[in-house]
Design a protein around this motif. Structure first.
Motif, PDB file in Angstrom:
ATOM      1  N   HIS A  25       0.824  -1.200   0.000  1.00 13.29           N
ATOM      2  CA  HIS A  25       0.000   0.000   0.000  1.00 13.29           C
ATOM      3  C   HIS A  25       0.865   1.261   0.000  1.00 13.29           C
ATOM      4  O   HIS A  25       0.592   2.211  -0.731  1.00 13.29           O
ATOM      5  N   VAL A  26       1.921   1.256   0.824  1.00 15.12           N
ATOM      6  CA  VAL A  26       2.818   2.413   0.888  1.00 15.12           C
ATOM      7  C   VAL A  26       3.562   2.583  -0.431  1.00 15.12           C
ATOM      8  O   VAL A  26       3.731   3.699  -0.927  1.00 15.12           O
ATOM      9  N   ALA A  27       3.997   1.466  -1.020  1.00 19.57           N
ATOM     10  CA  ALA A  27       4.715   1.533  -2.295  1.00 19.57           C
ATOM     11  C   ALA A  27       3.817   2.085  -3.400  1.00 19.57           C
ATOM     12  O   ALA A  27       4.220   2.951  -4.184  1.00 19.57           O
ATOM     13  N   VAL A  28       2.582   1.602  -3.468  1.00 14.70           N
ATOM     14  CA  VAL A  28       1.642   2.047  -4.488  1.00 14.70           C
ATOM     15  C   VAL A  28       1.307   3.528  -4.307  1.00 14.70           C
ATOM     16  O   VAL A  28       1.317   4.312  -5.266  1.00 14.70           O
ATOM     17  N   ALA A  29       1.008   3.921  -3.065  1.00 14.25           N
ATOM     18  CA  ALA A  29       0.627   5.307  -2.787  1.00 14.25           C
ATOM     19  C   ALA A  29       1.776   6.277  -3.064  1.00 14.25           C
ATOM     20  O   ALA A  29       1.584   7.343  -3.668  1.00 14.25           O
ATOM     21  N   THR A  30       2.977   5.917  -2.627  1.00 14.90           N
ATOM     22  CA  THR A  30       4.133   6.786  -2.843  1.00 14.90           C
ATOM     23  C   THR A  30       4.474   6.876  -4.322  1.00 14.90           C
ATOM     24  O   THR A  30       4.843   7.940  -4.834  1.00 14.90           O
ATOM     25  N   SER A  31       4.323   5.768  -5.025  1.00 15.92           N
ATOM     26  CA  SER A  31       4.553   5.769  -6.470  1.00 15.92           C
ATOM     27  C   SER A  31       3.613   6.745  -7.161  1.00 15.92           C
ATOM     28  O   SER A  31       4.026   7.524  -8.028  1.00 15.92           O
ATOM     29  N   LEU A  32       2.341   6.722  -6.787  1.00 16.62           N
ATOM     30  CA  LEU A  32       1.371   7.633  -7.391  1.00 16.62           C
ATOM     31  C   LEU A  32       1.768   9.088  -7.157  1.00 16.62           C
ATOM     32  O   LEU A  32       1.631   9.930  -8.046  1.00 16.62           O
ATOM     33  N   ALA A  33       2.273   9.388  -5.961  1.00 16.43           N
ATOM     34  CA  ALA A  33       2.691  10.761  -5.657  1.00 16.43           C
ATOM     35  C   ALA A  33       3.840  11.190  -6.567  1.00 16.43           C
ATOM     36  O   ALA A  33       3.866  12.319  -7.068  1.00 16.43           O
ATOM     37  N   THR A  34       4.777  10.289  -6.806  1.00 16.31           N
ATOM     38  CA  THR A  34       5.923  10.641  -7.657  1.00 16.31           C
ATOM     39  C   THR A  34       5.513  10.808  -9.117  1.00 16.31           C
ATOM     40  O   THR A  34       6.199  11.475  -9.897  1.00 16.31           O
ATOM     41  N   ILE A  35       4.397  10.189  -9.481  1.00 18.48           N
ATOM     42  CA  ILE A  35       3.935  10.257 -10.864  1.00 18.48           C
ATOM     43  C   ILE A  35       3.432  11.657 -11.217  1.00 18.48           C
ATOM     44  O   ILE A  35       3.457  12.057 -12.390  1.00 18.48           O
ATOM     45  N   ILE A  36       3.013  12.433 -10.233  1.00 21.49           N
ATOM     46  CA  ILE A  36       2.464  13.768 -10.508  1.00 21.49           C
ATOM     47  C   ILE A  36       3.473  14.641 -11.258  1.00 21.49           C
ATOM     48  O   ILE A  36       3.188  15.113 -12.370  1.00 21.49           O
ATOM     49  N   PRO A  37       4.674  14.893 -10.714  1.00 20.87           N
ATOM     50  CA  PRO A  37       5.618  15.726 -11.467  1.00 20.87           C
ATOM     51  C   PRO A  37       6.132  15.049 -12.737  1.00 20.87           C
ATOM     52  O   PRO A  37       6.384  15.715 -13.745  1.00 20.87           O
ATOM     53  N   THR A  38       6.265  13.721 -12.703  1.00 23.19           N
ATOM     54  CA  THR A  38       6.739  13.011 -13.885  1.00 23.19           C
ATOM     55  C   THR A  38       5.770  13.156 -15.050  1.00 23.19           C
ATOM     56  O   THR A  38       6.169  13.383 -16.200  1.00 23.19           O
ATOM     57  N   SER A  39       4.478  13.017 -14.759  1.00 22.75           N
ATOM     58  CA  SER A  39       3.462  13.138 -15.806  1.00 22.75           C
ATOM     59  C   SER A  39       3.442  14.546 -16.391  1.00 22.75           C
ATOM     60  O   SER A  39       3.251  14.723 -17.600  1.00 22.75           O
ATOM     61  N   THR A  69      12.892  11.771 -11.495  1.00 18.36           N
ATOM     62  CA  THR A  69      12.004  11.303 -12.557  1.00 18.36           C
ATOM     63  C   THR A  69      11.564  12.465 -13.450  1.00 18.36           C
ATOM     64  O   THR A  69      11.440  12.320 -14.667  1.00 18.36           O
ATOM     65  N   TYR A  70      11.339  13.622 -12.850  1.00 22.99           N
ATOM     66  CA  TYR A  70      10.924  14.806 -13.605  1.00 22.99           C
ATOM     67  C   TYR A  70      11.994  15.203 -14.622  1.00 22.99           C
ATOM     68  O   TYR A  70      11.694  15.497 -15.783  1.00 22.99           O
ATOM     69  N   LEU A  71      13.247  15.191 -14.197  1.00 20.69           N
ATOM     70  CA  LEU A  71      14.342  15.604 -15.066  1.00 20.69           C
ATOM     71  C   LEU A  71      14.661  14.560 -16.140  1.00 20.69           C
ATOM     72  O   LEU A  71      15.115  14.903 -17.234  1.00 20.69           O
ATOM     73  N   ALA A  72      14.420  13.279 -15.818  1.00 20.09           N
ATOM     74  CA  ALA A  72      14.783  12.208 -16.742  1.00 20.09           C
ATOM     75  C   ALA A  72      13.716  11.939 -17.803  1.00 20.09           C
ATOM     76  O   ALA A  72      14.015  11.375 -18.855  1.00 20.09           O
ATOM     77  N   ALA A  73      12.458  12.352 -17.567  1.00 20.36           N
ATOM     78  CA  ALA A  73      11.366  12.042 -18.495  1.00 20.36           C
ATOM     79  C   ALA A  73      11.597  12.563 -19.922  1.00 20.36           C
ATOM     80  O   ALA A  73      11.333  11.840 -20.898  1.00 20.36           O
ATOM     81  N   PRO A  74      12.076  13.806 -20.124  1.00 22.63           N
ATOM     82  CA  PRO A  74      12.287  14.283 -21.503  1.00 22.63           C
ATOM     83  C   PRO A  74      13.272  13.431 -22.307  1.00 22.63           C
ATOM     84  O   PRO A  74      13.155  13.336 -23.524  1.00 22.63           O
ATOM     85  N   LEU A  75      14.235  12.791 -21.625  1.00 19.57           N
ATOM     86  CA  LEU A  75      15.170  11.907 -22.323  1.00 19.57           C
ATOM     87  C   LEU A  75      14.409  10.729 -22.928  1.00 19.57           C
ATOM     88  O   LEU A  75      14.668  10.321 -24.060  1.00 19.57           O
ATOM     89  N   GLY A  76      13.470  10.192 -22.155  1.00 22.16           N
ATOM     90  CA  GLY A  76      12.659   9.090 -22.667  1.00 22.16           C
ATOM     91  C   GLY A  76      11.820   9.499 -23.859  1.00 22.16           C
ATOM     92  O   GLY A  76      11.620   8.725 -24.795  1.00 22.16           O
ATOM     93  N   VAL A  77      11.311  10.738 -23.838  1.00 19.25           N
ATOM     94  CA  VAL A  77      10.521  11.236 -24.973  1.00 19.25           C
ATOM     95  C   VAL A  77      11.369  11.276 -26.241  1.00 19.25           C
ATOM     96  O   VAL A  77      10.929  10.868 -27.318  1.00 19.25           O
ATOM     97  N   ARG A  78      12.590  11.765 -26.120  1.00 18.93           N
ATOM     98  CA  ARG A  78      13.482  11.837 -27.289  1.00 18.93           C
ATOM     99  C   ARG A  78      13.764  10.446 -27.842  1.00 18.93           C
ATOM    100  O   ARG A  78      13.800  10.241 -29.054  1.00 18.93           O
ATOM    101  N   ILE A  79      13.966   9.488 -26.934  1.00 19.44           N
ATOM    102  CA  ILE A  79      14.207   8.108 -27.371  1.00 19.44           C
ATOM    103  C   ILE A  79      12.978   7.555 -28.083  1.00 19.44           C
ATOM    104  O   ILE A  79      13.080   6.911 -29.135  1.00 19.44           O
ATOM    105  N   ALA A  80      11.784   7.808 -27.515  1.00 20.73           N
ATOM    106  CA  ALA A  80      10.535   7.282 -28.083  1.00 20.73           C
ATOM    107  C   ALA A  80      10.338   7.750 -29.521  1.00 20.73           C
ATOM    108  O   ALA A  80       9.929   6.976 -30.396  1.00 20.73           O
ATOM    109  N   HIS A  81      10.636   9.017 -29.784  1.00 22.80           N
ATOM    110  CA  HIS A  81      10.401   9.564 -31.121  1.00 22.80           C
ATOM    111  C   HIS A  81      11.523   9.209 -32.109  1.00 22.80           C
ATOM    112  O   HIS A  81      11.457   9.600 -33.280  1.00 22.80           O
ATOM    113  N   SER A  82      12.527   8.463 -31.646  1.00 22.65           N
ATOM    114  CA  SER A  82      13.579   7.993 -32.544  1.00 22.65           C
ATOM    115  C   SER A  82      13.383   6.524 -32.912  1.00 22.65           C
ATOM    116  O   SER A  82      14.141   5.976 -33.703  1.00 22.65           O
ATOM    117  N   LEU A  83      12.341   5.896 -32.341  1.00 20.49           N
ATOM    118  CA  LEU A  83      12.085   4.482 -32.571  1.00 20.49           C
ATOM    119  C   LEU A  83      10.898   4.287 -33.510  1.00 20.49           C
ATOM    120  O   LEU A  83      10.034   5.150 -33.625  1.00 20.49           O
TER     121      LEU A  83
END
Length: 278
Positions: free
Chosen positions: A56-70, A236-250
């Motif tokens: 429960h703690v893992a799921v709840a904390t994960s959701l909180a971290t998803i806010i800035p990442t999203s 996670t917030y800082l690393a997300a744009p790197l994933g976007v660049r990778i996604a659009h190269s595939l």
């Protein structure tokens, strides 16, 4: 010194989790939860957190971290024109509603139950992406009618119980209805915010009424552990744009294989935990 020796490995593990989670968020339109949940669950076990509430703690904390990442991922996809505004208007409210209900339901399910939900859904999504089923189409467009609330409501509810941003389910569902993979990923990134906000608030509230002698880890507000949130979120917030660049190269096929393979690994980890019951 003893405190440093105890917490340094945990901090380093969470930093690494944040990097991987952020890249995967941008790459696949997920909030990183499918990485963060199993790693956080392991880390909480390392700290001796009660197994009955660890998931429960893992799921709840994960959701909180998803806010800035999203937010980071959605902005990057929007800049590339990959967010479908009409679909957001059609599904947004129902995803929010489903997420709120999912948080309430998760508080009444035991830790093993949450692990089982995570494993089963992730396995289904992985199969959809890896097998020839990835080319199956149910309709030429997303349905709009009496049943409109059902799909996004289920996506919001189940994703909240898994501690993920909904990309795993949103991308799969949208691909069934002929939405191009890059547009599905970009729109799913924004849906992650619609899931994470009500889900996080719901877990904060329901965790306040914890009974049965269970003790939450230090620094928690309800089921959300603020310490974990503060360590993982910025990375996670800082690393997300790197994933976007990778996604659009595939290519679409490459993106599907990466998506499916990663989900298969995560599902296997949670299924193993469910069977052992630990």
């Amino acid at each position: 010194m003893e405190l440093i020796e105890l917490y340094l490995p945990l901090i380093l593990l969470m930093l690494a989790t944040g990097v991987v989670g952020g890249v995967m968020a941008g790459l696949m339109g997920i909030g990183g939860g499918i990485v963060i949940v199993p790693v956080l669950e392991f880390a909480l076990g390392f700290l001796g957190v009660d197994p009955a509430i660890r998931m429960h703690v893992a799921v709840a904390t994960s959701l909180a971290t998803i806010i800035p990442t999203s937010i980071s991922s959605a902005r990057a996809h929007h800049a590339r024109g990959a967010v479908d505004a009409d679909l957001v208007k059609l599904w947004g409210l129902w995803i929010l509603t489903g997420a709120a209900l999912g948080a309430w339901l998760a508080a009444h399910v035991d830790s093993g139950g949450l692990s089982a939900v995570f494993a089963v859904v992730a396995l289904f999504v992985a199969a959809k992406m890896i097998l020839p089923l990835s080319e199956v189409r149910l309709a030429p467009k997303v349905p709009n009618g009496v049943l409109t609330p059902v799909l996004p409501g289920l996506i919001g509810g189940v994703s909240t119980m898994m501690g993920i941003g909904g990309g795993a389910l949103s991308v799969t569902t949208l691909s069934f209805f002929s939405v191009p993979i890059h547009r599905a990923v970009g729109t799913a990134a924004l849906f992650g915010l619609f899931i994470a906000v009500p889900g996080t608030i719901g877990f904060m509230v329901t965790g306040q009424f914890l009974g049965g002698g269970h003790v939450l880890p230090p620094g928690s507000v309800g089921f959300v552990n603020v310490i974990g949130f503060l360590i993982i979120s910025p990375v996670t917030y800082l690393a997300a744009p790197l994933g976007v660049r990778i996604a659009h190269s595939l290519t679409q096929r490459q993106l599907r294989l990466i998506f499916g393979g990663f989900l298969l690994l995560a599902a296997g980890r949670m299924l193993y935990r469910t069977v052992l019951g630990g």
